[in-house]
Design an enzyme around this catalytic site. Structure first.
Site, PDB file in Angstrom:
ATOM      1  N   SER A 137      40.413   9.659 -15.924  1.00 41.51           N
ATOM      2  CA  SER A 137      39.314   9.667 -14.953  1.00 41.51           C
ATOM      3  C   SER A 137      38.235   8.673 -15.325  1.00 41.51           C
ATOM      4  O   SER A 137      37.538   8.141 -14.466  1.00 41.51           O
ATOM      5  CB  SER A 137      38.676  11.056 -14.878  1.00 41.51           C
ATOM      6  N   HIS A 154      31.842  15.769 -12.628  1.00 44.16           N
ATOM      7  CA  HIS A 154      32.864  14.746 -12.838  1.00 44.16           C
ATOM      8  C   HIS A 154      32.646  13.521 -11.944  1.00 44.16           C
ATOM      9  O   HIS A 154      32.686  12.374 -12.407  1.00 44.16           O
ATOM     10  CB  HIS A 154      34.237  15.370 -12.570  1.00 44.16           C
ATOM     11  N   ASP A 170      36.132  12.438  -5.165  1.00 40.31           N
ATOM     12  CA  ASP A 170      36.016  13.206  -6.399  1.00 40.31           C
ATOM     13  C   ASP A 170      35.367  14.549  -6.119  1.00 40.31           C
ATOM     14  O   ASP A 170      35.555  15.122  -5.050  1.00 40.31           O
ATOM     15  CB  ASP A 170      35.200  12.394  -7.418  1.00 40.31           C
TER      16      ASP A 170
END
Length: 829
Positions: free
Chosen positions: A551, A246, A202
């Site tokens: 996600s 994220h 990620d």
């Protein structure tokens, strides 16, 4: 491939005496030999013979006349270490390195501008290289190259994000893990992910966050953006772009253990930073991250990232398939491009990895009406979102003044007195949540957002203030009321009942091209998910945020997979995938209709049920393949397997149903459905389809297996013709040959599909340089014959392209992919 004689011969216009030398080529892929093609002399009748030589496929769209640089991923015909292992072959890394270096040396000669970057050998065999676009075909002409992929952008799959301070976290905000049964796995079954390692590919992870630091050891992973051992998130002062959070949010959903609790709170994490500033990264780093995670011993890996390529053979998908075969459970987000079909993107297109769609947890629905001071009612009013029912219902308590703040930006809100008032906002330019945050900061107690186009606006859970949505026309009327001096508004909001778990509109849908597989495989919560994030503020560095996107759904499944790996150490990756699919909860829309298979997959995961299942059906979904109308009734024999994990003999009843087209689709199954304890039983099926009675497209159904009160549903799909003009890039050209007589090439080609263009090129003996002699535009499926006058080209070849003999090559392109084929050889006197 077969060769055929030419028929009618339309004349093609010669493009130029010689177009470009040294810029057109394709790598020989499988079948390197040149067959039985005879060398011929100009002026004599010449006919190619033997099998066509397949050249490697170039994926993506490139300008083959441009000198602009582009980075590509090159896949070799030589297998990777793990691919060879899974094919019962030996592959020494040193030997593979020697092969790769030899190919790279040849590439340097064929494409002088080449600058090499990443090299791959474990889950993927090849390298990444920057090269001029007009040298791509020459690069691919090098012996040993199987395919060329664009180094496309991969983006973190998130729709909305709202930061929440640590003081605002309460236990009921992190309710998605209990919804899928994670708390049962912890408290009743005793599985928390201990001893299982999960890799997070990620934007990096804030391993210093108090809810995450327990999950990291001294070795934390690797940063492929900055090429060091510190896979931390992009900081706020990075000059290359925006900071990120994220990956930390994803990691928290998997293994947080603090103010919030992830699905596998005692799992060990490894972070691989493959997405850099702004949450963007490239294929070359994603593939390298997959390779490193497998080598580092990960048991599970999560990829909450994607691109728009619906291609099961894209580099990232190929790498995940290899990782799954080696025992690493790979989980990928399905994408945020829904609700249309065919929107799933790589790596969610992987054949074997678990692709995950997003759902919204059950929520209370409300009826809402709005009226202004003049008594006018706004009939399109509905609740868009809120943070709590108390604040929403407080809007029923009297009249409120309202103020117009345009699009709701911080600048537009600044200077407007919103204290205790309602903000009237137009949709557009800024995210809904940002508009709500801006007016909340200014003291507003609610908001009304009206559309800027005709149609419905989405629901957005977790808005910072209670927010009502309405149509464009109603919004214009409310704005007119304000201008007329009618500046108060009242609300009447009431409960209308709870929803079930719903599929998020943004969640990408399948099926996958070429493999015709159902995607996603499963679904999981992905709307308004609260998890860990860094703030990049040294004074208060750690916080939480509510985000939505696939996600957020993928790490729920990655955490669940970690619990299954701990609970069932003897299971392979397909057992883990099968258990999650077999025990998933079927989902229904607001009208009570079952969501299509390509919308929900097998349904929403239930981790405790997956851990304790006593039966496994593999695969967890089934594609019956394609059936052609002109073949009449087709009968295909297919099968799947039932595993009985219990200690007692089981007899199963099985039913196969299709939701549509059942009059023309019949499935007969094996009568022997008795499975002994601890054993597996193959179940045979005879599938009869009269495709001539069906419309072209795909047909969904279910295989239902029942034993007492145990029920397992397997989603199925069946295709008639090639729906939506999906094609197989491996097979654009069916056959081809050429004859050379008196400087004229007579060429016959057969296409399996409608194609976009054909380029005709003459190459030297080594396929290292070539001259384009003609091109033709879009061509329909079927056989075509061409005549090319090369009298202006052939006499010049010895001077500008000296060679002992020459290859006659065609390039066939469709929808951004290109195939090259050697039709044969010829000599010049």
């Amino acid at each position: 491939m077969q060769l055929r004689k030419a028929l009618s011969k339309p004349i093609l216009i010669l493009l130029a005496v010689l177009l470009v030398f040294g810029t057109m080529g394709f790598s020989p892929g499988q079948g390197q030999g040149k067959g039985n093609n005879a060398n011929n002399n100009v002026g004599d009748l010449q006919t190619s013979s033997g099998d066509l030589q397949r050249l490697g496929t170039i994926h993506g769209e490139f300008d083959h006349e441009s000198e602009g640089p582009v980075t590509v991923i090159v896949e070799l015909t030589e297998r990777s270490v793990l691919a060879a292992k899974h094919n019962n072959e030996q592959q020494d890394r040193g030997d593979l390195a020697a092969v790769r270096q030899s190919v790279m040396d040849d590439v340097s000669e064929a494409a002088p501008s080449s600058e090499f970057a990443r090299e791959y050998d474990y889950v993927f065999s090849g390298f990444s290289v920057e090269v001029k676009q007009n040298e791509l075909r020459s690069l691919a002409a090098v012996d040993g190259i199987k395919a060329v992929y664009p180094n496309v952008e991969h983006q973190a799959e998130v729709i909305e994000s709202t930061e929440i301070g640590a003081h605002e976290i309460s236990p009921n905000m992190m309710d998605s893990a209990p919804h899928i049964g994670a708390d049962q796995a912890w408290d009743e079954l005793g599985y928390t992910g201990e001893g299982v390692t999960v890799a997070v590919l990620d934007t990096g992870v804030d391993y210093t966050h108090p809810d995450l630091e327990h999950a990291f050891n001294d070795y934390k992973g690797y940063d492929f953006v900055d090429n060091d051992y510190d896979p931390q998130e992009t900081p706020a002062d990075d000059p290359r772009g925006d900071s990120t959070n994220h990956g930390s949010h994803v990691a928290g959903t998997i293994a947080a253990n603090g103010a919030i609790k992830g699905v596998a709170p005692d799992a060990t994490l490894l972070a691989y930073r493959v997405l850099g500033p702004g949450g963007s990264g490239t294929t070359e780093n994603v593939v390298k991250g997959i390779e490193r995670a497998v080598e580092d011993g990960a048991d599970v890996m999560n990829l909450s990232l994607g691109n728009t390529s619906n291609d099961p053979d894209f580099a990232t998908s190929v790498a995940l398939d290899t990782a799954m075969a080696d025992g690493v459970v790979a989980v990928a987000s399905n994408g945020n491009s829904g609700p249309a079909d065919w929107t799933v993107g790589s790596p969610g297109t992987s054949r074997d990895a678990i692709s995950v769609g997003a759902t919204q947890l059950p929520y209370m629905m409300y009826d809402a009406s709005v009226s202004t001071q003049s008594g006018h009612a706004y009939d399109t009013s509905a609740v868009m979102g809120h943070l709590g029912e108390d604040a929403l219902m407080a809007l029923n308590e009297g009249e409120f003044e309202f103020e117009y703040v345009g699009l709701g930006s911080a600048d537009e809100v600044d200077g407007v007195d919103l204290e205790g008032k309602i903000a009237l906002i137009e949709r557009g330019e800024y995210p809904f949540v940002e508009k709500a945050e801006n007016v909340a900061a200014a003291g507003a107690v609610g908001a009304v957002i009206f559309n800027n186009v005709p149609g419905e606006q989405p629901d957005v859970p977790g808005m910072a203030v209670p927010t009502i949505k309405m149509s464009q026309d109603n919004g214009a009327l409310m704005l007119q009321e304000l201008e007329d001096g009618n500046n108060t508004v009242s609300f009447d909001i009431s409960q209308a009942g709870m929803t079930g778990e719903l599929v998020a509109d943004f969640s990408s849908r399948g099926p996958v091209t070429e493999t015709w597989m159902i995607k996603p495989d499963v679904s999981a919560p992905g709307v308004n998910i609260v998890s860990t994030v860094p703030t990049h503020n040294p004074d208060q560095p750690h916080a939480y945020a509510s985000m939505q996107g696939t996600s957020m759904s993928a790490p729920h499944v990655a955490g669940a997979a970690a619990l299954l790996v701990q609970a069932n150490s003897g299971w392979d990756t397909q057992d883990v995938k099968g258990a999650l699919m077999n025990t998933a909860e079927t989902l229904y829309d607001l009208d009570g209709n079952r969501y299509p298979n390509n919308t929900q997959g097998a349904g929403s995961i239930r981790v405790a049920d997956a851990i304790t299942t006593e039966t496994l059906m593999a695969p967890g979904s089934h594609s019956f393949g394609t059936f052609e109308k002109e073949n009449g009734r087709q009968v295909e024999r297919q099968h799947f397997e039932i595993q009985n994990l219990s200690d007692e003999r089981k007899r199963f009843d099985m039913e196969v149903e299709f939701f549509d087209g059942e009059d023309h689709i019949k499935v007969n199954t094996s009568n022997n459905l008795n499975v002994n304890p601890g054993q597996a039983q193959k179940v045979n099926m005879n599938v009869q389809v009269d495709a001539s009675g069906l419309e072209g497209g795909y047909y969904e159904g279910l295989i239902t297996l029942t034993h007492d009160d145990e029920v397992i549903e397997i989603p199925t799909i069946l295709f008639v013709q090639d729906p939506y003009e999906v094609f197989q890039i491996d097979d654009l050209l069916d056959f081809g040959n050429f004859e050379l007589n008196n400087d004229i090439f007579d060429v016959t080609l057969g296409f399996n599909y409608d194609i976009d263009y054909v380029d005709f090129v003459i190459y030297d003996a080594g396929l290292t340089a070539g001259a384009g002699i003609a091109t033709v535009g879009a061509q329909p499926e079927g056989e075509h014959d061409y005549q090319i006058d090369a009298s202006g080209v052939l006499p010049l070849l010895p001077g500008v392209l000296p060679s002992d003999y020459y290859n006659f090559v065609v390039f066939v392109g469709k929808d951004g992919a290109e195939e090259g084929w050697v039709l044969g050889e010829f000599e010049l006197d």
